[in-house]
Write a protein that holds these residues in place. Structure first.
Motif, PDB file in Angstrom:
ATOM      1  N   LEU A  59       0.816  -1.215   0.000  1.00  0.00           N
ATOM      2  CA  LEU A  59       0.000   0.000   0.000  1.00  0.00           C
ATOM      3  C   LEU A  59       0.848   1.263   0.000  1.00  0.00           C
ATOM      4  CD1 LEU A  59      -2.816   1.323   0.241  1.00  0.00           C
ATOM      5  CD2 LEU A  59      -2.578   1.109   2.736  1.00  0.00           C
ATOM      6  N   HIS A  60       1.932   1.262   0.771  1.00  0.00           N
ATOM      7  CA  HIS A  60       2.649   2.513   1.012  1.00  0.00           C
ATOM      8  C   HIS A  60       3.950   2.664   0.223  1.00  0.00           C
ATOM      9  CE1 HIS A  60      -0.173   3.678   4.072  1.00  0.00           C
ATOM     10  NE2 HIS A  60       0.008   2.544   4.723  1.00  0.00           N
ATOM     11  N   LEU A  61       4.474   1.600  -0.374  1.00  0.00           N
ATOM     12  CA  LEU A  61       5.682   1.749  -1.193  1.00  0.00           C
ATOM     13  C   LEU A  61       5.286   2.178  -2.607  1.00  0.00           C
ATOM     14  CD1 LEU A  61       8.214  -1.042  -0.188  1.00  0.00           C
ATOM     15  CD2 LEU A  61       8.249   1.391   0.333  1.00  0.00           C
ATOM     16  N   ASP A  62       4.857   3.404  -2.714  1.00  0.00           N
ATOM     17  CA  ASP A  62       4.432   3.991  -3.982  1.00  0.00           C
ATOM     18  C   ASP A  62       5.671   4.474  -4.729  1.00  0.00           C
ATOM     19  OD1 ASP A  62       3.425   5.630  -6.052  1.00  0.00           O
ATOM     20  OD2 ASP A  62       1.681   6.191  -4.857  1.00  0.00           O
ATOM     21  N   ILE A  63       5.891   3.946  -5.922  1.00  0.00           N
ATOM     22  CA  ILE A  63       7.082   4.313  -6.687  1.00  0.00           C
ATOM     23  C   ILE A  63       7.124   5.806  -6.973  1.00  0.00           C
ATOM     24  CG2 ILE A  63       6.003   3.849  -8.936  1.00  0.00           C
ATOM     25  CD1 ILE A  63       9.684   3.210  -7.931  1.00  0.00           C
ATOM     26  N   ARG A  64       5.953   6.438  -7.113  1.00  0.00           N
ATOM     27  CA  ARG A  64       5.914   7.883  -7.351  1.00  0.00           C
ATOM     28  C   ARG A  64       6.450   8.655  -6.148  1.00  0.00           C
ATOM     29  NH1 ARG A  64      -0.349   8.203  -8.647  1.00  0.00           N
ATOM     30  NH2 ARG A  64      -0.235   6.759  -6.861  1.00  0.00           N
ATOM     31  N   LEU A  65       6.153   8.164  -4.952  1.00  0.00           N
ATOM     32  CA  LEU A  65       6.663   8.782  -3.730  1.00  0.00           C
ATOM     33  C   LEU A  65       8.183   8.712  -3.687  1.00  0.00           C
ATOM     34  CD1 LEU A  65       6.047   9.772  -0.690  1.00  0.00           C
ATOM     35  CD2 LEU A  65       6.249   7.348  -0.123  1.00  0.00           C
ATOM     36  N   LEU A  66       8.718   7.519  -3.960  1.00  0.00           N
ATOM     37  CA  LEU A  66      10.161   7.318  -3.884  1.00  0.00           C
ATOM     38  C   LEU A  66      10.895   8.086  -4.979  1.00  0.00           C
ATOM     39  CD1 LEU A  66      10.237   3.503  -3.041  1.00  0.00           C
ATOM     40  CD2 LEU A  66      10.314   5.446  -1.474  1.00  0.00           C
ATOM     41  N   VAL A  67      10.338   8.080  -6.199  1.00  0.00           N
ATOM     42  CA  VAL A  67      10.967   8.826  -7.292  1.00  0.00           C
ATOM     43  C   VAL A  67      10.987  10.317  -6.982  1.00  0.00           C
ATOM     44  CG1 VAL A  67      10.686   9.541  -9.698  1.00  0.00           C
ATOM     45  CG2 VAL A  67      10.516   7.122  -9.091  1.00  0.00           C
ATOM     46  N   SER A  68       9.877  10.842  -6.484  1.00  0.00           N
ATOM     47  CA  SER A  68       9.782  12.277  -6.192  1.00  0.00           C
ATOM     48  C   SER A  68      10.832  12.690  -5.163  1.00  0.00           C
ATOM     49  CB  SER A  68       8.387  12.624  -5.677  1.00  0.00           C
ATOM     50  OG  SER A  68       7.405  12.331  -6.628  1.00  0.00           O
ATOM     51  N   PHE A  69      10.948  11.914  -4.097  1.00  0.00           N
ATOM     52  CA  PHE A  69      11.890  12.278  -3.039  1.00  0.00           C
ATOM     53  C   PHE A  69      13.334  12.030  -3.456  1.00  0.00           C
ATOM     54  CE2 PHE A  69      14.548  11.418   0.626  1.00  0.00           C
ATOM     55  CZ  PHE A  69      14.276  12.507   1.437  1.00  0.00           C
ATOM     56  N   TYR A  70      13.628  10.841  -3.984  1.00  0.00           N
ATOM     57  CA  TYR A  70      15.021  10.475  -4.213  1.00  0.00           C
ATOM     58  C   TYR A  70      15.611  11.092  -5.475  1.00  0.00           C
ATOM     59  CZ  TYR A  70      14.999   7.616  -0.117  1.00  0.00           C
ATOM     60  OH  TYR A  70      14.944   7.229   1.189  1.00  0.00           O
ATOM     61  N   ALA A  71      14.788  11.488  -6.428  1.00  0.00           N
ATOM     62  CA  ALA A  71      15.321  12.279  -7.544  1.00  0.00           C
ATOM     63  C   ALA A  71      15.819  13.620  -7.019  1.00  0.00           C
ATOM     64  CB  ALA A  71      14.252  12.476  -8.611  1.00  0.00           C
ATOM     65  N   GLY A  72      15.036  14.232  -6.112  1.00  0.00           N
ATOM     66  CA  GLY A  72      15.478  15.472  -5.488  1.00  0.00           C
ATOM     67  C   GLY A  72      16.719  15.276  -4.641  1.00  0.00           C
ATOM     68  N   SER A  73      16.783  14.145  -3.943  1.00  0.00           N
ATOM     69  CA  SER A  73      17.941  13.845  -3.106  1.00  0.00           C
ATOM     70  C   SER A  73      19.201  13.675  -3.944  1.00  0.00           C
ATOM     71  CB  SER A  73      17.658  12.572  -2.299  1.00  0.00           C
ATOM     72  OG  SER A  73      18.703  12.292  -1.401  1.00  0.00           O
ATOM     73  N   ALA A  74      19.096  12.896  -5.034  1.00  0.00           N
ATOM     74  CA  ALA A  74      20.256  12.693  -5.908  1.00  0.00           C
ATOM     75  C   ALA A  74      20.690  14.001  -6.566  1.00  0.00           C
ATOM     76  CB  ALA A  74      19.914  11.651  -6.977  1.00  0.00           C
TER      77      ALA A  74
END
Length: 311
Positions: A59-74
């Motif tokens: 339910l909570h491992l949404d790829i859009r969430l991870l891409v949004s955050f970690y693209a900014g992080s990288a």
């Protein structure tokens, strides 16, 4: 505005209490070390273990969430590293440490309590999904980059280099807690009642003790070093990272709950780990420490801005 201050101020008042206690000498500097060891090596790993062991990954491992955050992080790491080299002529190891400080925001000590106070406990699942990968991602990028620039001319084989990176990563208690939580979750291992009760006792102490200890740690730091570099790092950490995350999250139609978790987490300043990383390699320690101190203070205003912007 008053409502937002009611969300933000209690968190910073606990930090301020720790700062004032050490400043006035009523809480010993050595006690701060003990408190931070307890929170960073024991209580917070327990919190992350319990949260990830029970997190609904589907339910909570949404790829859009991870891409949004970690693209900014990288992007923050790349801009921080490039800026340190091109604008401030820092040596490569210094540049890596500066890039790490730009990338590694304070997801746990500030991101979790601010999200909870702003949106409620149920809104923190997205934060935990981000935190699950934060230490592994950040340390993998930072340690790999640092060991790469340090290994030039040493002739390490790929296997020896990889083993060195993995040893450095898995000596971190946060990563061990995250890995154990994932293992319990994926293997569907039931946790005995007495164990969960013991974990809950540790967890209740984790965030308030860590915030108080963070205040004590910040008292040690002084705004030293080139203020232009510190200002550059604050812009990357407090403005660029959440802006990239907000833009990507909106473009990817990330649900409101996920967008809130991603942007609030991305908007947090560099955490103590930024200094720990710099100190571990003996490079850029002054600028990393000053960025943690000044960024934590500045985030009182920038966090208010991002909470006001979010739906």
């Amino acid at each position: 505005m008053a409502a937002l201050l009611e969300v933000i101020l209690p968190v910073f008042l606990v930090i301020g209490a720790g700062y004032a206690a050490v400043w006035r000498g009523v809480f010993a500097d050595s006690a701060v070390d003990g408190l931070m060891i307890f929170t960073q090596r024991f209580a917070i790993p327990c919190l992350l273990f319990r949260a990830l062991a029970e997190l609904d990954l589907g339910l909570h491992l949404d790829i859009r969430l991870l891409v949004s955050f970690y693209a900014g992080s990288a992007a923050s790491f790349a801009v921080g590293l490039a800026g340190a080299r091109a604008l401030f002529r820092r040596p490569w190891p210094d540049a890596v440490a500066i890039g790490f400080a730009c990338m590694f925001c304070n997801t746990v000590l500030l991101g979790l309590p601010l999200t909870e106070r702003a949106y409620g406990t149920e809104a923190m699942a997205g934060n935990y999904a981000i935190i699950a990968f934060h230490a592994p991602f950040g340390y993998a990028v930072g340690i790999t980059a640092m060991e790469t620039v340090r290994a030039q001319g040493m002739g390490l084989s790929p296997g020896a280099f990889g083993a060195k990176v993995l040893r450095a990563m898995f000596s971190n208690a946060l990563i061990l807690g995250i890995a154990a939580g994932f293992a319990v979750n994926l293997l569907a291992i039931p946790l005995p009642g007495p164990l969960t009760d013991a974990l809950d006792l540790m967890i209740r102490a984790a965030i308030p003790a860590a915030l108080f200890g963070l205040g004590g740690v910040l008292y040690r730091y002084r705004p030293e070093g080139d203020l232009r570099q510190i200002g550059f790092m604050l812009v990357v950490t407090l403005l660029m990272h959440p802006t990239v995350t907000f833009g990507l999250g909106s473009a990817l139609a990330l649900p409101t709950e996920g967008l809130r978790s991603a942007v609030v987490t991305a908007a947090m300043p560099a955490g103590v780990n930024a200094y720990i990383f710099a100190n571990m390699y003996g490079v850029a320690r002054r600028v990393a420490a000053s960025t943690v101190l000044m960024g934590t203070g500045a985030s009182l205003l920038t966090a208010w801005f991002w909470l006001a912007v979010l739906p």
